[in-house]
Design a protein around this motif. Structure first.
Motif, PDB file in Angstrom:
ATOM      1  N   ILE A  26     -11.371  16.424  -2.444  1.00  0.00           N
ATOM      2  CA  ILE A  26      -9.873  16.176  -2.513  1.00  0.00           C
ATOM      3  C   ILE A  26      -9.876  17.703  -1.453  1.00  0.00           C
ATOM      4  N   ARG A  27      -9.942  18.780  -2.598  1.00  0.00           N
ATOM      5  CA  ARG A  27      -9.655  20.255  -1.639  1.00  0.00           C
ATOM      6  C   ARG A  27     -10.596  20.539  -0.628  1.00  0.00           C
ATOM      7  N   LYS A  28     -11.494  20.138  -0.520  1.00  0.00           N
ATOM      8  CA  LYS A  28     -12.704  20.568   1.021  1.00  0.00           C
ATOM      9  C   LYS A  28     -12.608  19.687   1.850  1.00  0.00           C
ATOM     10  N   LYS A  29     -12.226  18.593   1.414  1.00  0.00           N
ATOM     11  CA  LYS A  29     -12.256  17.287   3.141  1.00  0.00           C
ATOM     12  C   LYS A  29     -11.041  17.913   3.599  1.00  0.00           C
ATOM     13  N   LYS A  30     -10.213  18.541   4.143  1.00  0.00           N
ATOM     14  CA  LYS A  30      -9.014  18.349   4.845  1.00  0.00           C
ATOM     15  C   LYS A  30      -8.980  17.442   5.323  1.00  0.00           C
ATOM     16  N   ASP A  31      -9.928  17.250   6.576  1.00  0.00           N
ATOM     17  CA  ASP A  31      -9.201  16.142   7.763  1.00  0.00           C
ATOM     18  C   ASP A  31      -9.596  14.841   7.476  1.00  0.00           C
ATOM     19  N   SER A  32     -10.103  14.647   5.483  1.00  0.00           N
ATOM     20  CA  SER A  32     -11.065  12.907   5.713  1.00  0.00           C
ATOM     21  C   SER A  32      -9.331  12.050   5.719  1.00  0.00           C
ATOM     22  N   SER A  33      -9.523  11.283   6.135  1.00  0.00           N
ATOM     23  CA  SER A  33      -8.533   9.669   6.410  1.00  0.00           C
ATOM     24  C   SER A  33      -7.412   9.651   5.052  1.00  0.00           C
ATOM     25  N   LEU A  34      -8.364  10.468   3.758  1.00  0.00           N
ATOM     26  CA  LEU A  34      -7.803   9.633   2.355  1.00  0.00           C
ATOM     27  C   LEU A  34      -6.213  11.005   1.814  1.00  0.00           C
ATOM     28  N   VAL A  35      -6.855  12.372   1.759  1.00  0.00           N
ATOM     29  CA  VAL A  35      -6.028  13.453   1.898  1.00  0.00           C
ATOM     30  C   VAL A  35      -4.738  12.971   2.830  1.00  0.00           C
ATOM     31  N   LEU A  36      -5.939  13.439   4.573  1.00  0.00           N
ATOM     32  CA  LEU A  36      -4.020  13.453   5.555  1.00  0.00           C
ATOM     33  C   LEU A  36      -3.568  12.256   5.110  1.00  0.00           C
ATOM     34  N   ALA A  37      -3.589  10.719   4.444  1.00  0.00           N
ATOM     35  CA  ALA A  37      -2.872   9.899   4.120  1.00  0.00           C
ATOM     36  C   ALA A  37      -1.544  10.184   3.220  1.00  0.00           C
ATOM     37  N   LEU A  38      -2.461  11.134   1.829  1.00  0.00           N
ATOM     38  CA  LEU A  38      -1.817  11.359   0.927  1.00  0.00           C
ATOM     39  C   LEU A  38      -0.559  12.050   1.340  1.00  0.00           C
ATOM     40  N   ASN A  39      -0.614  13.421   2.227  1.00  0.00           N
ATOM     41  CA  ASN A  39      -0.346  14.595   3.065  1.00  0.00           C
ATOM     42  C   ASN A  39       0.842  13.860   3.424  1.00  0.00           C
ATOM     43  N   THR A  40       0.874  13.274   3.857  1.00  0.00           N
ATOM     44  CA  THR A  40       2.100  11.963   4.706  1.00  0.00           C
ATOM     45  C   THR A  40       3.163  11.830   3.264  1.00  0.00           C
ATOM     46  N   VAL A  41       2.796  11.549   2.365  1.00  0.00           N
ATOM     47  CA  VAL A  41       3.574  11.633   1.423  1.00  0.00           C
ATOM     48  C   VAL A  41       3.951  12.916   0.778  1.00  0.00           C
ATOM     49  N   LYS A  42       3.135  13.257   0.452  1.00  0.00           N
ATOM     50  CA  LYS A  42       3.942  14.982   0.265  1.00  0.00           C
ATOM     51  C   LYS A  42       4.399  16.147   1.167  1.00  0.00           C
ATOM     52  N   ASP A  43       4.345  15.348   2.370  1.00  0.00           N
ATOM     53  CA  ASP A  43       5.555  15.954   3.545  1.00  0.00           C
ATOM     54  C   ASP A  43       6.885  15.203   3.982  1.00  0.00           C
ATOM     55  N   GLY A  44       6.806  14.304   3.158  1.00  0.00           N
ATOM     56  CA  GLY A  44       8.061  13.264   3.338  1.00  0.00           C
ATOM     57  C   GLY A  44       8.010  12.563   4.694  1.00  0.00           C
ATOM     58  N   GLU A  45       7.125  12.143   5.520  1.00  0.00           N
ATOM     59  CA  GLU A  45       6.747  10.890   6.191  1.00  0.00           C
ATOM     60  C   GLU A  45       6.546   9.772   5.621  1.00  0.00           C
ATOM     61  N   ALA A  46       5.931   9.449   4.641  1.00  0.00           N
ATOM     62  CA  ALA A  46       5.642   8.440   3.631  1.00  0.00           C
ATOM     63  C   ALA A  46       5.953   8.332   2.479  1.00  0.00           C
ATOM     64  N   GLN A  47       6.517   6.933   1.908  1.00  0.00           N
ATOM     65  CA  GLN A  47       7.178   7.148   0.632  1.00  0.00           C
ATOM     66  C   GLN A  47       5.860   6.489  -0.271  1.00  0.00           C
ATOM     67  N   ALA A  48       4.313   6.090   0.373  1.00  0.00           N
ATOM     68  CA  ALA A  48       3.653   5.252  -0.693  1.00  0.00           C
ATOM     69  C   ALA A  48       2.309   5.389   0.048  1.00  0.00           C
ATOM     70  N   ILE A  49       1.169   5.284  -0.235  1.00  0.00           N
ATOM     71  CA  ILE A  49       0.258   5.718   0.425  1.00  0.00           C
ATOM     72  C   ILE A  49      -0.891   4.660   0.017  1.00  0.00           C
ATOM     73  N   ILE A  50      -1.900   3.384   0.794  1.00  0.00           N
ATOM     74  CA  ILE A  50      -2.846   2.803  -0.136  1.00  0.00           C
ATOM     75  C   ILE A  50      -4.165   3.062   0.740  1.00  0.00           C
ATOM     76  N   SER A  51      -4.809   2.653  -0.409  1.00  0.00           N
ATOM     77  CA  SER A  51      -6.378   3.688  -0.900  1.00  0.00           C
ATOM     78  C   SER A  51      -6.846   2.293  -1.120  1.00  0.00           C
ATOM     79  N   SER A  52      -8.348   2.143  -0.421  1.00  0.00           N
ATOM     80  CA  SER A  52      -9.425   1.290  -1.569  1.00  0.00           C
ATOM     81  C   SER A  52     -10.884   2.236  -0.840  1.00  0.00           C
ATOM     82  N   GLY A  53     -10.877   3.545  -0.716  1.00  0.00           N
ATOM     83  CA  GLY A  53     -11.425   4.570  -1.290  1.00  0.00           C
ATOM     84  C   GLY A  53     -11.870   4.755  -2.552  1.00  0.00           C
ATOM     85  N   SER A  54     -13.012   6.379  -3.084  1.00  0.00           N
ATOM     86  CA  SER A  54     -12.821   6.560  -4.492  1.00  0.00           C
ATOM     87  C   SER A  54     -11.717   6.787  -5.467  1.00  0.00           C
TER      88      SER A  54
END
Lengths: 335, 335
Positions: free
Chosen positions: A78-106
């Motif tokens: 989470i700390r290092k893979k800043k351009d991963s699909s999961l981190v980018l998706a989580l960032n949208t919630v952090k930044d208020g762009e999205a209110q929820a995030i769904i992932s089938s990852g780890s």
């Protein structure tokens, strides 16, 4: 209120991005009040969005160049893979762009990312993972099944409140029953954690506490909300999955064992499938990670389109009912 | 060696003394090297012993005037009901008259009585209840499922050793595999208890430790010995029972739901019954309480003759293999 915007991580699962986009397409057709942000490989996503006729005005791609896999150490990834699909998706919630995030990852990375990127709601001490466990009756919310073990009584107390809010608002259950998973029915039974938690639950006016349930009662739908430490919850959830697979394998092997049983199988197959459909529960969405500043939903690594679209519906429901605010306000004065 | 003498408590179960005596009669016919001491109502027992043609030279009645029920507080009942069938039966082991005792009575009272009357073997810190859990493969010994929760790492370590001795001597498994029930496969996963226990198990030369197993693997027979705290073990055992009942009810309801499925049922019934027979496991005896100066075996409250005779065979096996001494010598030098 704002547009309902849900982020979906298209990578990290076992089946690739195609099923994810199929699920997104189905949800977009079903609900005209939602928008989707999907993270992953832009080229691949563009082609699937085309293929499954997604409404392009309501789906936006964020290209990612990295993936977090089950083999990555969660916190580090989470700390290092800043351009991963999961981190980018989580960032949208952090930044208020999205209110929820769904992932089938780890699972580990989703749990870590939920806490470190989206962040805990004020007053919430721990963020439990709370899947719905199908039962013979209504499904029960098993809270906590996550990675944070060795809970304290105040954690379980908060889980009970969060679980009640979830079941009321998402499953529409009025005054949901709450029980603690225990090794006996009486209040004096249990380990130190359970014995210290029971008085807190008994004294709480915000929940409908019905006492202890033994694990024997869980498959029958003993309570709407089943409170437990993550270790116990994780054991229950995985044992449930293992027992389900094992039983189904035994039944299939039995039905296929001779010509006679194969004829029998033809006669019962459809009814049997119907009877056991409710134990699958992919139509209920995924497991929410509760108590965060936004909603994080974990779906199965091997999910298909149905689970994705159900999880989007679950997020939509969560956002429309403003459950995040309800959880925040339940804890804001340090209760 | 001395005659094999086994005490059987005929009261406290749900079905009364008749099934108990039937089981005793079967065991006496099968094994000519055993003697039985049976506690309960003398008049009733005499008539059943007559009815089921027990070999009267090898069965002795001890009359009791009291019964301990599930509603009695276990420790208090053991202390005060000195003339109960359970206390009298436990006394025969304490006094060296019998080497093992079987009861279908209150679990709590059996566990308390085992510790207070029979007594812990030297060096044993805790006495775990260890039933065999039927799986798709070989049964696994689930140790501990008892009433003593909040175990310490050294307790789990001792359970692993006792469980290995049991599986080797009673189930005849050479070098039985031992696993710890965990929420992940890696050594760094788990709660504090599990993480502190794993190094102890890794360092122990007396056992064949294979690491952590997740609950998902348990129904498939993940290891011969599954080590866990009693709270977790109790949850697994009861959840197993509940899932089994629930599945069987669903299948029965499915098969009986229409004329078509009823015809199908006729074709598969026998094979289905055979497939699931191994999950019943009443032919494996009862759950032993290990680490005592004698053997205490808990059988189901609703047991029938088959379970009683199997439990007698289990005790005979335990005594013939001198498992109590083997456990005692494994711990005598404070290992």
């Amino acid at each position: 209120m704002d547009k309902i915007r849900i982020a979906v991580d298209s990578l990290g699962g076992d089946n690739g991005a195609e099923y994810i986009v199929m699920g997104i397409s189905e949800a977009l057709s079903q609900y005209d009040d939602i928008e989707i942000i999907v993270t992953g490989d832009e080229k691949e996503l563009t082609s699937y969005i085309e293929k499954y006729n997604c409404d392009k005005n309501r789906v936006r791609i964020i290209n990612s160049t990295e993936v977090i896999s089950c083999h990555d150490a969660p916190v580090e990834a989470i700390r290092k893979k800043k351009d991963s699909s999961l981190v980018l998706a989580l960032n949208t919630v952090k930044d208020g762009e999205a209110q929820a995030i769904i992932s089938s990852g780890s699972s580990g990375a989703i749990l870590a990312g939920g806490q470190f990127i989206v962040g805990r709601a004020k007053g919430v001490k721990r963020t439990p993972l709370a899947p719905l466990l199908p039962t013979k009756g209504k499904p029960s919310l098993l809270i906590d099944c996550g990675a944070n073990v060795d809970a304290k009584p105040e954690n379980l107390f908060q889980f009970a409140k969060m679980g009640s809010i979830y079941m009321k608002n998402i499953e529409g259950i009025d005054n949901p029953t709450v029980a603690i998973v225990n090794i006996g029915a009486e209040d004096e039974k249990g380990n130190a954690l359970v014995k210290e938690t029971i008085p807190l639950l008994r004294e709480c006016d915000d929940i409908n506490f019905i006492g202890s349930v033994e694990a024997r009662e869980i498959p029958y739908g003993a309570a709407d909300v089943l409170v437990c430490d993550a270790f116990v919850g994780n054991v229950i959830l995985k044992f449930y999955e293992g027992m389900g697979s094992m039983f189904m394998e035994e039944i299939t092997a039995t039905l296929m064992s001779s010509l006679k049983t194969k004829i029998g199988a033809l006669l019962i197959k459809k009814t049997l499938k119907n009877s056991f459909r409710k134990y699958k529960a992919t139509d209920k969405g995924g497991a929410p990670l509760l108590g965060l500043k936004g909603l994080v939903v974990k779906i199965h690594g091997n999910c298909k389109n149905q689970e994705v679209s159900s999880a989007i519906a679950q997020c939509r429901n969560f956002i429309k009912n403003d459950v995040t605010s309800k959880i925040v306000s339940a804890f804001e004065d340090g209760k």
